[in-house]
Design a protein around this motif. Structure first.
Motif, PDB file in Angstrom:
ATOM      1  N   UNK A 184       0.846   5.384  -0.924  1.00  0.00           N
ATOM      2  CA  UNK A 184       1.824   6.080  -0.079  1.00  0.00           C
ATOM      3  C   UNK A 184       1.422   6.090   1.399  1.00  0.00           C
ATOM      4  N   UNK A 185       0.826   4.972   1.812  1.00  0.00           N
ATOM      5  CA  UNK A 185       0.500   4.823   3.219  1.00  0.00           C
ATOM      6  C   UNK A 185      -0.774   5.527   3.662  1.00  0.00           C
ATOM      7  N   UNK A 186      -1.427   6.270   2.789  1.00  0.00           N
ATOM      8  CA  UNK A 186      -2.661   6.989   3.142  1.00  0.00           C
ATOM      9  C   UNK A 186      -3.790   6.521   2.225  1.00  0.00           C
ATOM     10  N   UNK A 233       1.727  -4.150  -0.128  1.00  0.00           N
ATOM     11  CA  UNK A 233       1.809  -3.573  -1.471  1.00  0.00           C
ATOM     12  C   UNK A 233       0.624  -2.659  -1.747  1.00  0.00           C
ATOM     13  N   UNK A 234      -0.533  -3.068  -1.266  1.00  0.00           N
ATOM     14  CA  UNK A 234      -1.734  -2.271  -1.475  1.00  0.00           C
ATOM     15  C   UNK A 234      -1.623  -0.929  -0.752  1.00  0.00           C
ATOM     16  N   UNK A 235      -1.118  -0.953   0.466  1.00  0.00           N
ATOM     17  CA  UNK A 235      -0.958   0.289   1.233  1.00  0.00           C
ATOM     18  C   UNK A 235       0.111   1.174   0.594  1.00  0.00           C
ATOM     19  N   UNK A 236       1.209   0.543   0.154  1.00  0.00           N
ATOM     20  CA  UNK A 236       2.302   1.314  -0.464  1.00  0.00           C
ATOM     21  C   UNK A 236       1.845   2.011  -1.740  1.00  0.00           C
TER      22      UNK A 236
END
Length: 521
Positions: free
Chosen positions: A207-209, A201-204
């Motif tokens: 947006x993956x960056x 969830x944190x990465x999402x």
């Protein structure tokens, strides 16, 4: 030297030997008193990667001072970094920059325009390895000293090896010792950018960056009491934190176990004087934000910065009193430059050590009694001469071990047993030479002089060649082998004194002072 001075010399050595054995402690090795033997390997490759990452993280800022803009810098291999310039026209400037600012690095290739691969020189790689191993062993030595053990051993295996030999006598909690020795204890203070119970969830959310100069770290589990968790401002989950840490564990002046407002264990620390301004500036610039206290890439707590902090702080977590004490210990002694791997472990209990002493003592005593009985039976009164010389030999061995605080091990007892046999062998050689001279019709005095003279060279050669072999065993061997070599060397040196000098004095006393015309041999 006349007999009077010979008597004085023997008497002085005997008295010193008795005093040493009676009043000085004899240090026993792990196999005799119980303890722990470890061989740890320093993962020096981690130190090389850490240095590569340090250069990679700082590369953009360093290059910016030379008006060079770097778009990306990422690891290529363990000792190389792939760099992409923002402006292809700065290639020549970048080459000059690397040569001037990073002399320990070399431009390895230029695969596409504007992209370079820089590689650490082999000499720099070897230097980092050697430095990390030496530093790790020094830190291990400091941690071992904190245990307060008697005669611990911490040394590097080989001149350029990557392994550490650790011997800890009298250890009663091997699991705790291993944990303390292996813990890297890298302490960092980082600003928290975000938090979530789920890593995905944190990465999402980004947006993956992830933001530049940031990474995700796992948090320690929460405490069972909600009030405690609220006070610590810490939750189980994942923290997005900045990579940079203005100060680290090396900036600590002291660390000790304390208690929080609820009486629970925590670690109180003090900042070194020359780092207080750095820490004060860092905290004053981030008042109102959360600061993650990171230990070995794990968030221990993340309190809000309420005001500038200059000289002290605390680390709270799910600690038992012993864990807080151990954490304070490793923070005081410094962080390891790389992690450690246990390659070999031996633990000897006190009861087994006592059993080893009893068995070794019994075997040596039985062997000595049998040898003395044989000497008395076969060589009659001359055998008493050998018994006196052998007794003084054994006394000298234990006295030297006590005076020089050497360690007696089970193989060392074996070395003493071998020494007893070689000491008797020297006496037998002398006695047989004397018997040969008597058989030729020579007088007792002449036979004794010829017997000692003819046997002298053989005894010296035999003992010296064995001592040379024992010295090499001591230089290149480890624990048990060195214990054997040590007692064997001391015993052989004592043997050359007792078998040649003391034994001759005893014969001369009976022949010259008592005018003995016959010899019981």
């Amino acid at each position: 030297m006349n007999l009077k001075w010979k008597y004085i010399l023997i008497a002085v050595i005997t008295i010193l030997g008795i005093l040493g054995v009676k009043f000085l402690p004899l240090h026993k090795g792990l196999d005799l008193q119980g303890g722990m033997h470890l061989i740890l390997q320093v993962k020096a490759d981690e130190a090389i990667k850490a240095d590569r990452d340090r250069i990679m993280d700082a590369l953009k800022e360093i290059a910016k001072k030379s008006d060079i803009t770097i778009d990306t810098a990422e690891p290529e291999e363990q000792t190389s970094i792939k760099v992409k310039l923002a402006d292809i026209k700065q290639e020549n400037d970048f080459r000059k920059f690397i040569k001037a600012e990073l002399p320990a690095w070399n431009l390895e290739s230029n695969p596409v325009p504007g992209t370079f691969v820089i590689k650490m020189l082999a000499s720099e790689e070897n230097a980092i390895k050697d430095q990390s191993i030496s530093q790790a062993i020094e830190i291990l030595r400091n941690r071992v000293d904190e245990f307060g053990l008697t005669e611990p051993l911490v040394q590097r295996q080989g001149l350029r090896g990557d392994k550490a030999i650790i011997e800890l006598p009298g250890v009663d909690d091997p699991a705790r010792v291993k944990k303390i020795l292996k813990e890297t204890a890298l302490l960092e203070f980082r600003i928290v950018l975000d938090f979530d119970m789920s890593r995905d969830s944190l990465i999402a959310r980004y947006q993956g960056k992830l933001p530049e100069d940031s990474e995700i770290l796992l948090a320690e589990p929460i405490k069972t009491s909600p009030e405690q968790a609220q006070d610590q401002q810490k939750e189980a989950g994942y923290y997005l934190v900045k990579k940079s840490s203005p100060i680290s564990g090396k900036d600590l002046r002291n660390a000790r176990r304390g208690t929080d407002n609820y009486g629970l264990p925590q670690v109180d620390f003090e900042i070194k004087r020359d780092s207080t301004n750095t820490f004060g500036k860092f905290t004053s610039e981030n008042v109102g934000q959360r600061m993650a206290i990171v230990l070995d890439k794990k968030v221990m707590s993340a309190p809000n910065i309420q005001d500038a902090i200059y000289n002290a702080g605390r680390i709270t977590g799910n600690f038992t009193p012993q864990e807080a004490e151990d954490l304070a210990l490793v923070l005081r002694t410094g962080a390891l430059p790389a992690s450690m791997e246990i390659l070999e472990e031996r633990t000897v209990g006190p009861s087994l050590g006592k059993d080893s002493i009893n068995r070794g003592f019994f075997a040596s005593l039985l062997g000595t009694i049998l040898i003395l009985a044989f000497m008395t039976f076969y060589y009659r009164l001359a055998g008493i001469n050998a018994i006196v010389a052998l007794s003084l030999n054994i006394l000298i061995i234990f006295a030297v071990l006590a005076y020089f605080e050497a360690t007696l091990t089970l193989p060392g007892i074996a070395g003493i047993a071998l020494t007893i046999g070689m000491a008797v062998d020297a006496n037998i050689l002398i006695f047989e030479r004397i018997k040969e001279e008597l058989a030729l019709g020579k007088t007792v005095r002449s036979s004794i002089e010829s017997g000692f003279s003819r046997a002298f060279t053989t005894i010296i050669d035999t003992n010296l060649t064995t001592i040379l072999a024992a010295i090499f065993l001591y230089m290149f061997g480890t624990g048990p082998v060195r214990g054997f070599a040590l007692t064997l060397t001391i015993g052989l040196l004592a043997n050359m004194f007792t078998a040649v000098f003391v034994s001759r004095v005893i014969f001369d006393t009976f022949v010259r002072e008592r005018k003995t015309l016959t010899l019981s041999i």
